[in-house]
Design a protein around this motif. Structure first.
Motif, PDB file in Angstrom:
ATOM      1  N   ALA A  86      56.846   3.424   7.307  1.00  9.82           N
ATOM      2  CA  ALA A  86      56.162   3.583   6.031  1.00  9.82           C
ATOM      3  C   ALA A  86      56.133   5.064   5.715  1.00  9.82           C
ATOM      4  O   ALA A  86      56.338   5.914   6.592  1.00  9.82           O
ATOM      5  CB  ALA A  86      54.748   3.023   6.086  1.00  9.82           C
ATOM      6  N   TYR A  87      55.887   5.380   4.452  1.00  2.58           N
ATOM      7  CA  TYR A  87      55.792   6.783   4.061  1.00  2.58           C
ATOM      8  C   TYR A  87      54.821   6.917   2.906  1.00  2.58           C
ATOM      9  O   TYR A  87      54.546   5.972   2.167  1.00  2.58           O
ATOM     10  CB  TYR A  87      57.162   7.359   3.677  1.00  2.58           C
ATOM     11  CG  TYR A  87      57.787   6.736   2.447  1.00  2.58           C
ATOM     12  CD1 TYR A  87      57.443   7.150   1.159  1.00  2.58           C
ATOM     13  CD2 TYR A  87      58.741   5.720   2.563  1.00  2.58           C
ATOM     14  CE1 TYR A  87      58.008   6.573   0.035  1.00  2.58           C
ATOM     15  CE2 TYR A  87      59.313   5.139   1.452  1.00  2.58           C
ATOM     16  CZ  TYR A  87      58.944   5.568   0.194  1.00  2.58           C
ATOM     17  OH  TYR A  87      59.505   4.995  -0.928  1.00  2.58           O
ATOM     18  N   ALA A  88      54.300   8.129   2.777  1.00  3.42           N
ATOM     19  CA  ALA A  88      53.428   8.498   1.667  1.00  3.42           C
ATOM     20  C   ALA A  88      53.963   9.799   1.098  1.00  3.42           C
ATOM     21  O   ALA A  88      53.939  10.831   1.774  1.00  3.42           O
ATOM     22  CB  ALA A  88      51.993   8.661   2.139  1.00  3.42           C
ATOM     23  N   ALA A  89      54.498   9.746  -0.114  1.00  2.57           N
ATOM     24  CA  ALA A  89      55.032  10.938  -0.753  1.00  2.57           C
ATOM     25  C   ALA A  89      53.886  11.824  -1.208  1.00  2.57           C
ATOM     26  O   ALA A  89      52.756  11.371  -1.393  1.00  2.57           O
ATOM     27  CB  ALA A  89      55.922  10.557  -1.935  1.00  2.57           C
ATOM     28  N   GLY A  90      54.179  13.084  -1.405  1.00  3.64           N
ATOM     29  CA  GLY A  90      53.151  14.005  -1.890  1.00  3.64           C
ATOM     30  C   GLY A  90      53.638  15.426  -1.824  1.00  3.64           C
ATOM     31  O   GLY A  90      54.264  15.836  -0.849  1.00  3.64           O
ATOM     32  N   GLY A  91      53.398  16.192  -2.894  1.00  5.86           N
ATOM     33  CA  GLY A  91      53.844  17.576  -2.923  1.00  5.86           C
ATOM     34  C   GLY A  91      55.237  17.708  -3.505  1.00  5.86           C
ATOM     35  O   GLY A  91      55.973  16.717  -3.656  1.00  5.86           O
ATOM     36  N   PRO A  92      55.652  18.916  -3.827  1.00  5.96           N
ATOM     37  CA  PRO A  92      56.924  19.133  -4.512  1.00  5.96           C
ATOM     38  C   PRO A  92      58.154  18.752  -3.697  1.00  5.96           C
ATOM     39  O   PRO A  92      59.206  18.432  -4.259  1.00  5.96           O
ATOM     40  CB  PRO A  92      56.906  20.638  -4.810  1.00  5.96           C
ATOM     41  CG  PRO A  92      55.946  21.211  -3.812  1.00  5.96           C
ATOM     42  CD  PRO A  92      54.899  20.167  -3.620  1.00  5.96           C
ATOM     43  N   ASN A  93      58.032  18.758  -2.358  1.00  2.00           N
ATOM     44  CA  ASN A  93      59.190  18.446  -1.521  1.00  2.00           C
ATOM     45  C   ASN A  93      59.367  16.953  -1.260  1.00  2.00           C
ATOM     46  O   ASN A  93      60.397  16.536  -0.728  1.00  2.00           O
ATOM     47  CB  ASN A  93      59.085  19.184  -0.185  1.00  2.00           C
ATOM     48  CG  ASN A  93      59.117  20.684  -0.352  1.00  2.00           C
ATOM     49  OD1 ASN A  93      59.843  21.203  -1.193  1.00  2.00           O
ATOM     50  ND2 ASN A  93      58.331  21.385   0.442  1.00  2.00           N
ATOM     51  N   PHE A  94      58.369  16.172  -1.607  1.00  2.00           N
ATOM     52  CA  PHE A  94      58.421  14.728  -1.355  1.00  2.00           C
ATOM     53  C   PHE A  94      57.958  14.005  -2.612  1.00  2.00           C
ATOM     54  O   PHE A  94      56.847  13.464  -2.670  1.00  2.00           O
ATOM     55  CB  PHE A  94      57.554  14.374  -0.146  1.00  2.00           C
ATOM     56  CG  PHE A  94      57.799  15.260   1.036  1.00  2.00           C
ATOM     57  CD1 PHE A  94      58.970  15.162   1.765  1.00  2.00           C
ATOM     58  CD2 PHE A  94      56.873  16.234   1.378  1.00  2.00           C
ATOM     59  CE1 PHE A  94      59.212  16.004   2.838  1.00  2.00           C
ATOM     60  CE2 PHE A  94      57.097  17.079   2.446  1.00  2.00           C
ATOM     61  CZ  PHE A  94      58.282  16.968   3.178  1.00  2.00           C
ATOM     62  N   PRO A  95      58.783  13.968  -3.646  1.00  2.00           N
ATOM     63  CA  PRO A  95      58.377  13.432  -4.949  1.00  2.00           C
ATOM     64  C   PRO A  95      58.293  11.910  -4.957  1.00  2.00           C
ATOM     65  O   PRO A  95      58.770  11.240  -4.032  1.00  2.00           O
ATOM     66  CB  PRO A  95      59.493  13.925  -5.869  1.00  2.00           C
ATOM     67  CG  PRO A  95      60.696  13.993  -4.984  1.00  2.00           C
ATOM     68  CD  PRO A  95      60.172  14.468  -3.661  1.00  2.00           C
ATOM     69  N   PRO A  96      57.691  11.350  -6.008  1.00  2.00           N
ATOM     70  CA  PRO A  96      57.662   9.894  -6.152  1.00  2.00           C
ATOM     71  C   PRO A  96      59.076   9.310  -6.178  1.00  2.00           C
ATOM     72  O   PRO A  96      60.055  10.005  -6.384  1.00  2.00           O
ATOM     73  CB  PRO A  96      56.949   9.689  -7.492  1.00  2.00           C
ATOM     74  CG  PRO A  96      56.119  10.924  -7.661  1.00  2.00           C
ATOM     75  CD  PRO A  96      56.948  12.032  -7.082  1.00  2.00           C
ATOM     76  N   GLY A  97      59.138   7.992  -5.992  1.00  2.00           N
ATOM     77  CA  GLY A  97      60.419   7.304  -6.004  1.00  2.00           C
ATOM     78  C   GLY A  97      60.372   5.975  -5.283  1.00  2.00           C
ATOM     79  O   GLY A  97      61.405   5.405  -4.942  1.00  2.00           O
ATOM     80  N   ALA A  98      59.158   5.454  -5.036  1.00  2.00           N
ATOM     81  CA  ALA A  98      59.008   4.248  -4.231  1.00  2.00           C
ATOM     82  C   ALA A  98      59.184   2.952  -4.999  1.00  2.00           C
ATOM     83  O   ALA A  98      59.406   1.898  -4.390  1.00  2.00           O
ATOM     84  CB  ALA A  98      57.627   4.242  -3.560  1.00  2.00           C
ATOM     85  N   TYR A  99      59.080   2.977  -6.330  1.00  2.00           N
ATOM     86  CA  TYR A  99      59.212   1.744  -7.104  1.00  2.00           C
ATOM     87  C   TYR A  99      60.686   1.333  -7.172  1.00  2.00           C
ATOM     88  O   TYR A  99      61.320   1.318  -8.224  1.00  2.00           O
ATOM     89  CB  TYR A  99      58.704   1.942  -8.534  1.00  2.00           C
ATOM     90  CG  TYR A  99      57.210   1.996  -8.741  1.00  2.00           C
ATOM     91  CD1 TYR A  99      56.316   2.189  -7.707  1.00  2.00           C
ATOM     92  CD2 TYR A  99      56.679   1.867 -10.025  1.00  2.00           C
ATOM     93  CE1 TYR A  99      54.955   2.255  -7.923  1.00  2.00           C
ATOM     94  CE2 TYR A  99      55.311   1.924 -10.267  1.00  2.00           C
ATOM     95  CZ  TYR A  99      54.452   2.129  -9.207  1.00  2.00           C
ATOM     96  OH  TYR A  99      53.100   2.191  -9.440  1.00  2.00           O
TER      97      TYR A  99
END
Length: 329
Positions: A86-99
């Protein structure tokens, strides 16, 4: 090609488009994760509206998911093909994109899942549970005997936060928006539950604390609850703002904090509390431990098909949801 939900312009739920996208093969340090469940968070609506701008448009929404590693790029040692993660994105280096049905993600930010935690639960709790963990353990270390206030106590973070604080020995005053949500909050760690709009929250908190107020208020609502949150605090108390579901807090005179008892306000953002892989894994281990021991229970109250993400956003924004929600690809 995979199916995904993305926006081409900022706006309401009508901007969400269910369409094909190309994701390619994993590059150095990346893994391809086939999603089995995707978390739904209020921050997703802020991305959609542009309050939290995306790196570019069009862009896929969504900050967390759980699934299986299908491929890895050069240099990846943190995970292997077939791992449940599992992952939780957050911050400029890990942007949204899970949908999306699948995505590429930095392998160093993937968390291996215990066998006892299923994909739907993992997608529902990772961001929310890590948020509860850093709020209670780092932003304001809650101690046994503390009395605290938790706004949106029947929401995704609120349910986990209240149970965990109760487990730590705190007395939890939960604030919710309806009698139905009050019952849910009472069943999940809140010793007292107040209904916003029906009673004077600050006055009730003062009554429950013999006029003293509380040392900390955890507030994810923002504009509508900000003033009441400050009035709930005892001298030298702390308001922890970690969301703006009702809108951003307007400007105010900083000297008011002095007059009200030398209060402190902090704005606690997820990305700053999981900056390294070591910190991410440490907080995740603490979260999984309280889940696996039964000290904190994670229930998924709503499930939507990924194609119905717009309806999920409408339900979330109209406060028709309770607790955690997920999208199923």
């Amino acid at each position: 090609m995979v199916k995904a939900v993305r926006i081409h312009a900022y706006g309401g739920p009508e901007q969400l488009r269910y369409e094909d996208i190309e994701i390619g093969a994993p590059g150095p340090g990346e893994a391809l994760v086939r999603h089995r469940a995707i978390g739904l968070n209020f921050a997703d609506t802020h991305n959609r509206e542009g309050r939290y701008p995306l790196p570019s448009l069009p862009h896929v929404l969504g900050g967390e998911a759980a699934g299986v590693v299908e491929a890895i790029g050069p240099g990846v040692t943190e995970v292997k093909i077939g791992d449940r993660v599992a992952y939780a994105a957050g911050g400029p280096n890990f942007p949204p994109g899970a949908y999306a049905e699948a995505r590429l993600f930095d392998a160093s930010r993937l968390v291996l899942l215990p066998d006892e935690i299923d994909d739907i639960t993992a997608a529902a709790i990772l961001t929310k549970g890590l948020t509860a963990q850093y709020l209670l353990k780092s932003v304001y270390p809650v101690q046994a005997g503390d009395t605290i206030v938790v706004h949106a106590a029947a929401g995704g973070v609120g349910l986990l936060l209240s149970q965990w604080a109760d487990h730590l020995g705190a007395q939890v005053i939960g604030v919710v928006g309806s009698p139905e949500k009050a019952e849910l909050a009472k069943a999940n760690g809140c010793q007292h539950v107040l209904i916003s709009g029906r009673e004077d929250i600050a006055q009730r908190v003062r009554t429950l604390t013999a006029g003293e107020g509380v040392p900390v208020v955890f507030d994810a609502v923002g504009r509508d609850t900000f003033e009441a949150s400050l009035k709930c605090l005892r001298p030298r108390g702390t308001l922890v703002s970690f969301g703006t579901a009702s809108g951003p807090v307007p400007p105010f005179d900083l000297f008011l904090l002095n007059k009200m008892g030398s209060l402190t306000i902090t704005s606690a953002a997820f990305a700053w509390f999981v900056r390294s892989r070591a910190e991410l894994l440490s907080r995740a281990a603490d979260l999984f431990n309280v889940i696996l021991t039964g000290a904190v229970k994670a229930a998924v109250h709503q499930r939507f098909a990924l194609a119905d993400a717009a309806e999920a956003h409408r339900a979330l924004e109209s406060r028709r949801t309770r607790g955690a929600s997920v999208l199923i690809p």
